[in-house]
Design an enzyme around this catalytic site. Structure first.
Site, mmCIF file in Angstrom:
data_model
loop_
_atom_site.group_PDB
_atom_site.id
_atom_site.type_symbol
_atom_site.label_atom_id
_atom_site.label_comp_id
_atom_site.label_asym_id
_atom_site.label_seq_id
_atom_site.Cartn_x
_atom_site.Cartn_y
_atom_site.Cartn_z
ATOM 1 N N CYS A 199 18.614 -26.111 15.041
ATOM 2 C CA CYS A 199 19.181 -27.272 14.364
ATOM 3 C C CYS A 199 20.533 -27.662 14.935
ATOM 4 O O CYS A 199 21.137 -26.935 15.715
ATOM 5 C CB CYS A 199 19.383 -26.968 12.878
ATOM 6 S SG CYS A 199 17.937 -26.368 12.010
ATOM 7 N N ALA A 253 39.178 -1.835 38.461
ATOM 8 C CA ALA A 253 40.282 -1.261 39.230
ATOM 9 C C ALA A 253 39.973 -1.286 40.720
ATOM 10 O O ALA A 253 38.957 -0.748 41.160
ATOM 11 C CB ALA A 253 40.540 0.171 38.776
#
EC number: 6.3.4.20
Length: 462
Positions: free
Chosen positions: A2, A246
């Site tokens: 919807c 990292a």
């Protein structure tokens, strides 16, 4: 599926113009709902009026008008695309949203997978065969209209939802609740109304209009004094498990150290992607993880070797730019790797969700944002906004940038203050025994230490 729509009317004298805008929104919202549309209006005295119809509103535009008047306060509306699993061949008004209970009016976008369980838990019956129709009876039975208590009820729903809720006892306010289903808000100052709908495109807003995307996993109340209150559906943690992308360089090392010093549980995630400094970076990250006493995970990938088109990758035909002692490489993205940070972030996000991390982080910073688009703070902010739609329901993964607003010399200064292992880091694009001293990262690193009056703890080639 919807589109949900709502209106909080502040100036009822403009009801005709407000109705015109509402009609345009519902017609535009047909792309999220073509099978039926419905409108329920809550009046000043708490009474309601409704208009519900099968089909597209654009083909029945006259039915969108004549509903509002000077006593109208709240509008709850819906455009529905009927899911295959809930197909109703002969629809009646009872099968069309919004659904109206004794006190609450609800429009819902999403799927409620445990509607029958909710019926048993709250001892109520659905108003229709549609799963969404369980919501008004549940709210009537167990909700007092208080914003904070609504979140407890919504957390019992298994599935997806964006809700716009009207309260007949308090027609001066409107409620919006959502997990990962979107809702946007627009305040129309001229009309004296606040509009809500599933996509901002439906507002037909200009650049100067006040349009806001409401936060996923939140419950919001707006009243006719324009007071906005919000409560989260997911709890915030003080101590987090954080997966840090990292590289072994200054930025990600300082970012990881900062998070460790803040008391978080950090794991380092490193990518070996056939780049020229792969072995040196891998060695650096291993030593950094030992220094910080945090786990280290590495991923090997051939993806960027396949993508190619970067001088940073082994076997590429180009060379690392070293003009002007490295300043040229610091000021332009000559060594750009296509979509690298986006891919790294996406993999980190998948691992964070799968292994229960609360956040991902990186060494993205202000300095390198000058040359690299995917080092811009906005990249992180936009990725963060994407996350609720990329992870499973009721999962929350934050995207952090501990050094995002810092330039290189500020990162070095912070690193020294928090005892980050700067001596173990590797910044150079090359993979030699020592830093080359001539590429962009080497140049930035050397200058950053000089600005702080510090000796760089790594060695450079003569």
């Amino acid at each position: 599926m919807c589109s949900v729509t709502g209106v909080l009317i502040l100036n009822p004298h403009n009801y005709k113009e407000i109705e015109k805008k509402l009609a345009k929104i519902l017609i535009r919202a047909e792309d999220r709902g073509r099978d039926s549309f419905g409108i329920v209006v809550i009046q000043k005295d708490g009474s309601t009026k409704s208009s519900k119809h099968v089909g597209k509103p654009s083909l029945q535009e006259e039915k969108l008008y004549g509903i509002l008047d000077e006593n109208s306060k709240v509008v709850i509306a819906n455009n529905r695309a009927e899911p295959t699993t809930e197909y109703v061949r002969r629809k009646t008004e009872n099968d069309i949203q919004p659904f109206e209970g004794e006190r609450f009016v609800v429009t819902h976008n999403g799927i409620i997978a445990n509607d029958m369980e909710l019926e048993k838990k709250y001892k109520v019956s659905k108003l229709s065969r549609i799963d969404s129709s369980v919501l008004p009876p549940v709210l009537d039975r167990s909700w007092n209209g208080n914003l904070d208590s609504l979140s407890e009820i919504l957390n019992s729903i298994r599935g997806s939802f964006a809700l716009v809720i009207g309260d007949k006892k308090n027609p001066d306010r409107i409620f919006i609740a959502q997990n990962f289903k979107p809702v946007y808000m627009m305040y129309d100052r001229d009309l004296g109304a606040v509009f809500f709908t599933s996509l901002d495109d439906y507002f037909d807003a200009t650049e100067l209009d006040n349009v806001t995307k409401l936060d996923p996993y939140s419950v919001v109340m707006v009243d006719d004094k324009l007071e906005i209150r919000k409560v989260p559906l997911l709890k915030e943690k003080n101590k987090k498990r954080i997966l840090v992308v990292a590289s072994g360089g200054l930025d990600s090392t300082v970012a990881a150290t900062y998070l460790v010093r803040q008391g978080h549980e950090v794991t380092l995630l490193h990518f070996n992607y056939h780049h020229k400094a792969e072995e040196k970076e891998r060695e650096a990250v291993r030593k950094i993880s030992e220094y910080l006493n945090v786990p280290f995970v590495e991923i090997d990938t051939d993806l960027f070797k396949i993508v190619g088109h970067s001088t940073l990758i082994k076997g590429s035909s180009g060379e690392i730019v070293k003009d002007r002692k490295g300043e040229e490489g610091a000021e332009f993205a000559h060594e750009w790797v296509p979509a690298r940070n986006l891919i790294f972030f996406s993999v980190a996000l998948a691992m964070a969700e799968a292994y229960g991390f609360d956040a991902i982080a990186s060494g993205i910073n202000l300095e390198e944002a000058g040359a690299y688009p995917d080092n811009e703070m906005e990249f992180v902010r936009m990725f963060s906004r994407l996350v609720p739609y990329a992870v499973g329901p009721n999962k929350k993964v934050e995207v952090l940038m501990p050094v995002g607003n810092l330039v290189k010399h500020e990162i070095v200064k912070l690193g020294v203050q928090i005892d980050a292992p700067l001596h173990l880091t590797w910044s150079c694009y090359e993979g030699g025994n020592k830093h080359c001293g001539k590429c962009g990262p080497c140049y930035m690193r050397k200058v950053a230490f000089e600005v702080n009056g510090l000796k760089d703890p790594v060695e450079y080639e003569a």
